[in-house]
Structure formats: structure tokens, C-alpha cells
Design an enzyme around this catalytic site. Structure first.
Site, PDB file in Angstrom:
ATOM      1  N   GLN A 334     -36.692  36.659  46.421  1.00  8.62           N
ATOM      2  CA  GLN A 334     -37.609  36.530  45.470  1.00  8.62           C
ATOM      3  C   GLN A 334     -38.991  36.347  45.753  1.00  8.62           C
ATOM      4  O   GLN A 334     -39.663  36.440  46.975  1.00  8.62           O
ATOM      5  CB  GLN A 334     -37.460  35.168  44.640  1.00  8.62           C
ATOM      6  CG  GLN A 334     -37.850  35.663  43.426  1.00  8.62           C
ATOM      7  CD  GLN A 334     -36.297  35.873  42.503  1.00  8.62           C
ATOM      8  OE1 GLN A 334     -35.251  35.605  42.170  1.00  8.62           O
ATOM      9  NE2 GLN A 334     -35.983  37.137  42.125  1.00  8.62           N
ATOM     10  N   THR A 502     -35.167  29.500  45.631  1.00  9.30           N
ATOM     11  CA  THR A 502     -33.740  29.378  46.246  1.00  9.30           C
ATOM     12  C   THR A 502     -32.936  30.377  45.296  1.00  9.30           C
ATOM     13  O   THR A 502     -31.666  30.612  46.081  1.00  9.30           O
ATOM     14  CB  THR A 502     -33.109  27.872  46.624  1.00  9.30           C
ATOM     15  OG1 THR A 502     -34.183  26.940  46.060  1.00  9.30           O
ATOM     16  CG2 THR A 502     -32.055  27.472  46.770  1.00  9.30           C
ATOM     17  N   HIS A 503     -33.489  31.701  45.500  1.00 10.88           N
ATOM     18  CA  HIS A 503     -33.460  33.147  45.781  1.00 10.88           C
ATOM     19  C   HIS A 503     -32.870  34.032  46.464  1.00 10.88           C
ATOM     20  O   HIS A 503     -33.194  35.064  45.988  1.00 10.88           O
ATOM     21  CB  HIS A 503     -33.001  33.934  44.311  1.00 10.88           C
ATOM     22  CG  HIS A 503     -33.480  32.342  43.483  1.00 10.88           C
ATOM     23  ND1 HIS A 503     -34.823  33.123  41.891  1.00 10.88           N
ATOM     24  CD2 HIS A 503     -33.030  31.317  42.695  1.00 10.88           C
ATOM     25  CE1 HIS A 503     -34.814  32.005  40.873  1.00 10.88           C
ATOM     26  NE2 HIS A 503     -33.863  30.926  40.955  1.00 10.88           N
ATOM     27  N   ASN A 504     -31.718  32.990  47.038  1.00 12.35           N
ATOM     28  CA  ASN A 504     -31.939  33.593  48.158  1.00 12.35           C
ATOM     29  C   ASN A 504     -30.434  35.607  48.293  1.00 12.35           C
ATOM     30  O   ASN A 504     -29.766  34.844  47.894  1.00 12.35           O
ATOM     31  CB  ASN A 504     -31.310  33.526  49.839  1.00 12.35           C
ATOM     32  CG  ASN A 504     -31.617  32.587  50.841  1.00 12.35           C
ATOM     33  OD1 ASN A 504     -33.391  32.616  50.754  1.00 12.35           O
ATOM     34  ND2 ASN A 504     -32.645  31.405  49.738  1.00 12.35           N
TER      35      ASN A 504
END
Length: 573
Positions: A334, A502-504
């Protein structure tokens, strides 16, 4: 030697949003399901006295133990990857509920453009607009096809939002089930400023309930108290939708789900064409068990799913040199590089109260909602003002020219404690040939298995996007009447140390072609018809939004697909 257990109809690896939704839907339909969760069990009572910032926000009570399992990271193939041993760029959840427990609750459907990004980009600008090395591709599903599953998630979670959406985002076929969150003075300032500039702001759709709500499954939850302890915390009121207070009780009430905690799956057993079950370690005793099953569902976090596929030799690993193979392909992150801080000398706000999804945002510069013809990047960002509730220990806002210690520092922190509004931008992350996941050749986990290795960096696409979006952020912040506006408008090399998002996403992406994707639109593996690989792992790229809405919608579609598969077998697409 692993002990072989009696065969189950379906085994699900991971009890977060995806595992919970699929378990609830399948058990309601009468199927027996075994769920294996590597962490501990949780209930709402575990969240009592949760307002302990040190325990949860600083010492990561809800996150996995990085001494036992982590990832290694490098910017490119020329440098050696090293393990992430302290939390920084992203947080890896652990235990029942997974990341669904510690999320903010911000709920955004991805744009119609996202699902057909390659076709729509070529249609408007031509193939030459896509930079060399950018592995852009359609998802194999459209927004309209996914709409019914978005609705299912919204009804289950009680999403709070305005009854209609602006014209530049996807339409709602059914209004959100609860009214939007309250509008704070900061939100009003943001919306007024954005509207004056001709933009289209709206209240962020929220999984923090604006009112008491009972969902179609009969699950009743209470309204949000705006305490501000959402991100990194569980919700003691149950106002924030998470798997523990929504879908898990539904599955448990059927009596058809067996949830086993402290069970760390290390391998998917398979013959190269179909899975026969999974093998796991019971972490409290060290014993190994094999759980045979007709269907295997990988419902872990991105790194967990991809690691299991590679360790189990399921699907062809991605090779960036030849651009063949699919497992590990299109890892994306992100881009939160653009932001603005507005300092007010003559006005105070109550910014330590709030909710994880409390805020307003706009999409005038997200997706392809604006002309990119003369720009050196694709896609864009959702620009937002949020009032999530500043954590007292972590936040001490001061203007950038403030001394870092002494009397002047103390005076500034007292003055600006409630005089700061932050505007952020959730930027897209588009895939590149040399951004991928594979098994690290050096470092291993507590079970002697290779760690997941990520190869990723911010490129010109990301840097140009940040520069452009920061200009729009500054325009809004200036219009909000602040005494001083500080804007972050540059992005350098990706650094895993500071927290970002935490947007993998990616690693086992969905699509319509087995040569370029790992799973079809039901998230069923092309190479193993009884394996379903779910979650943000399936994203072909990451949009300018938080991912949970799309993760949830895809989980409902997968549950429907598994039911069809259990009845007839074979490929669903």
C-alpha cells in the site's frame, strides 16, 4: 510420524474473517467443517480492560510471535533479505479472529475499475500507457458480479454508511443496513473544504456500528461508544464487526464446526492434482497430525497462504526471470506516502475520542476517476480525514520546527494536543515483474521451514503518485483554515521499519487464465480443484482502499463455490 485423524468434509486453515465466513456459510448448509487456527481462542470477555495502550498497541498482544514466524525482506534481488524481528511496516495478527480483531473497521468496496484494470486502462489510454515491467491484469470477475457478495458481508457486519455513494465509486444495489457514523467538527471542516474545491466527500462506511443492530443470522450487537480503541485492539462492546462476534458464533451454533486452536499447519498433502488433507503441529505438545479432507481451504494471511503453497509444491512457483509460474506473483503493498497535517492556533478539537472508521473521504483522485493522459502514474488514492482516536502514549503532535526536548517542546505538546487534524491518502500499489514472494534460502521458522521472503520497493509509479496526491491533500488542508499546514509529498525507498499499513496482497492471484493466475473467480486453484486459496492473496493488485470489504465479498463467493464443488466436483469456471 504424524497421526492420521478421521476424514473431514472440509478443513479450513485459519480462523479470521475468511475462515469464519466460510465456516459459517458451510455449516449453515449442513456441512461438517474442521478449522485449524495456530493461535489461541478468543471471546468478547478477552477484550475487557482492553484500553491498555502499552499491552496492545506498543507490545502487540494480538500479533504473532516474530521469534517463531516472520518474513524476510529485501528491496531487490541484488541485496540479501533479512528477517523482520521487530514489528514495523505491518502487523501480523494471531489467534482466533486474526487481523479481523485488530482492524479499524474502515469499509470500502474496490472500484469497478479495479476488477478490469488492464482492459479499462488499455481502452482509455492504449497499451503504451502501462509501464514496462508492470504486470497489470484483470481479476476475472467484475464489480457487478461481486456486488451480491458485498451485500452479504454488509448485512452480516452491519456496515454503517450513507444510503447512496458518489457517482465516481461503485453503486450500491442495496443501502448499507445502518446509518452513517456521527459527523465530528473535523469531518465537517474536511467535507466543506473538499466541496468548495468541487470534490465529492462522503462519510466513510464503517464496521463500527452507528446504532444497535441485529443481522440476518440473529446476531445482535451494540452501538459504538467512540472510545477510540479500535486499531490494534479488540472491541469490548462488540460494536466493531470482527469474526469473533459475528460469523464464529453462527458456525458454533450449528454444532457442525470443530475449531482446534494452537494447530499450526505446515503442509497441504497432495498428489500434484488434488489435496488429500493437511498436516499440522499441535504447538502446545509438538505432536504432528494429518487431517484428511475432501476440500482444503487456505484462509490464512497472505504470507501464510503463499508459504503453504510453496512448501507443499502446489502450483508452479513464480519465476521473475522468465515470468512463468504464478505462486508468489504480483505481491503488492500500500502506498500511504502522501499526507497533510493541519495545525490550529485558534481552535481545539477532541481528537483523542473517535472510532477506527470515523471519518470522511473522497475518490476524485482514486482509480481512473481523473485523466491520467499527462501523468506518469496509473490509478490513485482515496483521500481521507479520519478521527480514529489518537492513542495518548503514541501521539504527541507538534509542528516540525519544535525542539525535540526541553521547555519549548513541553509547551508545544501542551498547546497542540488537541489542535491538529491529519489528512491521509490510501494509495494503490500496482504489481511489477520483480515484486514477488518466495521461500527464503537461509532463514527458517521455529519448525525448521523456510521463511517467506518478500522482494519489494517503491518505484517511480509510487513516487509520482505521492507527489500528485500530496498536492491535492495540501489544497484541501489549506481550505480547512488551519494556521499552518505541513505536507509530506515525497516517497523514497521502501523501509520495513516504520509502520505504514497491514495491507499486503497478492501471491496467489485470481484471474481467468491458468497461465497468469493461481485461482479462478471462486478462488479455486487451477492446479488442484479441491483447494481454495482465499483472502487478499487473490488480489491481482492493491487498490487505493482498505482491503477487507473485497476480502469479505470474495469469501462469500468462495463459500458458494465450495458448496457447488461438494455437490458436483470439478472446476467451477
Amino acid at each position: 510420524m504424524a497421526t492420521t485423524l478421521p476424514k473431514a468434509s472440509v478443513v479450513i486453515v485459519g480462523m479470521g474473517w475468511v475462515g469464519g465466513i466460510i465456516a459459517a456459510e458451510l455449516t449453515k448448509a449442513g456441512h461438517q467443517v474442521v478449522v485449524l487456527e495456530r493461535g489461541k481462542n478468543r471471546g468478547t470477555s478477552d477484550y475487557y480492560h482492553v484500553h491498555d495502550e502499552l499491552r496492545y498497541a506498543s507490545r502487540y498482544e494480538l500479533m504473532q510471535d516474530l521469534s517463531k514466524e516472520t518474513v524476510t525482506y529485501r528491496n531487490n534481488e541484488k541485496v540479501r533479505a533479512l528477517p523482520m524481528r521487530s514489528y514495523g511496516s505491518f502487523l501480523l495478527g494471531d489467534g482466533v479472529g486474526g487481523a479481523g480483531v485488530h482492524w479499524n473497521g474502515q469499509y470500502y468496496r474496490f472500484l469497478p475499475y479495479d476488477f478490469e484494470i488492464y482492459s479499462k486502462t488499455v481502452e482509455r489510454y492504449g497499451k503504451a500507457k502501462i509501464p514496462e515491467g508492470m504486470t497489470l491484469q484483470d481479476w476475472g470477475i467484475t464489480y457487478d458480479e461481486l456486488d451480491p457478495y458485498f451485500v452479504k458481508y454488509e448485512q452480516m457486519a452491519g456496515i454503517s454508511g450513507e444510503p447512496t455513494t458518489p457517482e465516481n465509486v461503485g453503486k450500491l444495489s442495496k443501502p448499507y443496513p445502518t446509518a452513517p457514523m456521527k459527523k465530528t467538527p473535523g469531518m465537517k471542516l474536511f467535507e466543506e473544504a473538499a466541496s468548495k474545491l468541487g470534490y465529492h466527500p462522503y462519510i466513510i462506511p464503517s464496521a463500527n456500528l452507528s446504532e444497535n443492530y441485529t443481522n440476518p443470522d440473529g446476531i445482535a450487537r451494540a452501538a459504538c461508544q467512540y472510545c477510540g480503541f479500535c486499531e490494534r485492539f479488540g472491541c469490548e462492546y462488540g460494536a466493531k464487526a470482527d469474526p469473533v462476534v459475528t460469523v464464529l458464533p453462527v458456525a458454533q451454533q450449528t454444532g457442525k464446526m470443530e475449531l482446534r486452536t494452537f494447530c499450526n499447519v505446515i503442509r497441504v498433502e497432495n498428489d500434484g492434482k488434488k489435496a488429500t488433507g493437511v498436516t499440522y503441529v499441535q504447538t502446545t505438545t509438538g505432536e504432528e497430525f494429518t487431517q484428511p479432507a475432501d476440500v482444503v481451504v487456505l484462509a490464512g494471511y497472505v504470507f501464510t497462504n503463499v508459504k503453504l503453497l510453496l512448501l507443499s509444491k502446489l502450483g508452479k512457483p513464480y519465476d521473475p526471470k522468465t515470468q512463468t509460474g504464478v505462486i508468489g506473483k504480483n505481491y503488492c503493498y500500500q502506498n500511504n506516502g502522501a499526507s497533510g497535517t493541519a495545525f490550529y492556533d485558534d481552535r481545539e478539537f477532541n481528537i483523542f475520542m473517535g472510532a477506527g472508521a470515523l471519518g470522511s473521504s473522497l475518490d476524485d483522485f482514486n482509480g481512473d476517476n481523473f485523466d491520467h493522459s499527462d501523468l506518469n502514474f496509473l490509478h490513485g488514492a482515496n483521500i481521507r480525514f479520519t478521527q480514529a482516536g489518537l492513542r495518548p502514549i503514541a501521539n504527541n503532535p507538534t509542528p516540525p520546527d519544535t525542539p525535540s526536548w526541553g521547555l519549548a517542546y513541553k509547551q508545544a505538546t501542551l498547546k497542540y494536543a488537541n489542535r491538529v487534524l491529519n489528512i491521509g491518502a490510501q494509495g494503490c500499489s500496482l504489481p511489477y515483474r520483480y515484486h514477488y514472494l518466495d521461500l527464503d534460502p537461509t532463514y527458517k521458522d521455529a519448525y525448521g521451514l523456510p521463511l517467506m521472503r518478500m522482494t519489494f520497493d517503491f518505484l517511480d509509479q509510487d513516487k509520482e503518485l505521492v507527489k500528485f496526491i500530496a498536492g491535492k491533500v495540501k489544497g484541501i488542508a489549506d481550505e480547512m483554515g488551519a494556521s499552518n499546514v505541513v505536507v509530506k509529498d515525497t516517497l523514497s525507498t521502501y523501509n520495513i521499519v516504520p509502520y505504514q499499513s497491514t495491507h499486503n496482497t497478492g501471491g496467489a492471484i485470481m484471474g481467468s487464465d491458468p497461465d497468469t493466475s493461481a485461482v479462478n473467480s471462486y478462488l479455486q486453484m487451477w492446479d488442484a480443484e479441491n483447494v481454495f486459496v482465499c483472502g487478499a492473496t487473490a488480489f491481482a493488485h492493491n487498490s487505493g482502499y482498505n482491503p477487507t470489504a473485497t476480502v469479505g465479498a470474495l469469501a462469500y463467493r468462495t463459500a458458494e463455490g465450495i458448496e457447488k464443488y461438494l455437490q458436483k466436483g470439478g472446476m467451477l469456471v
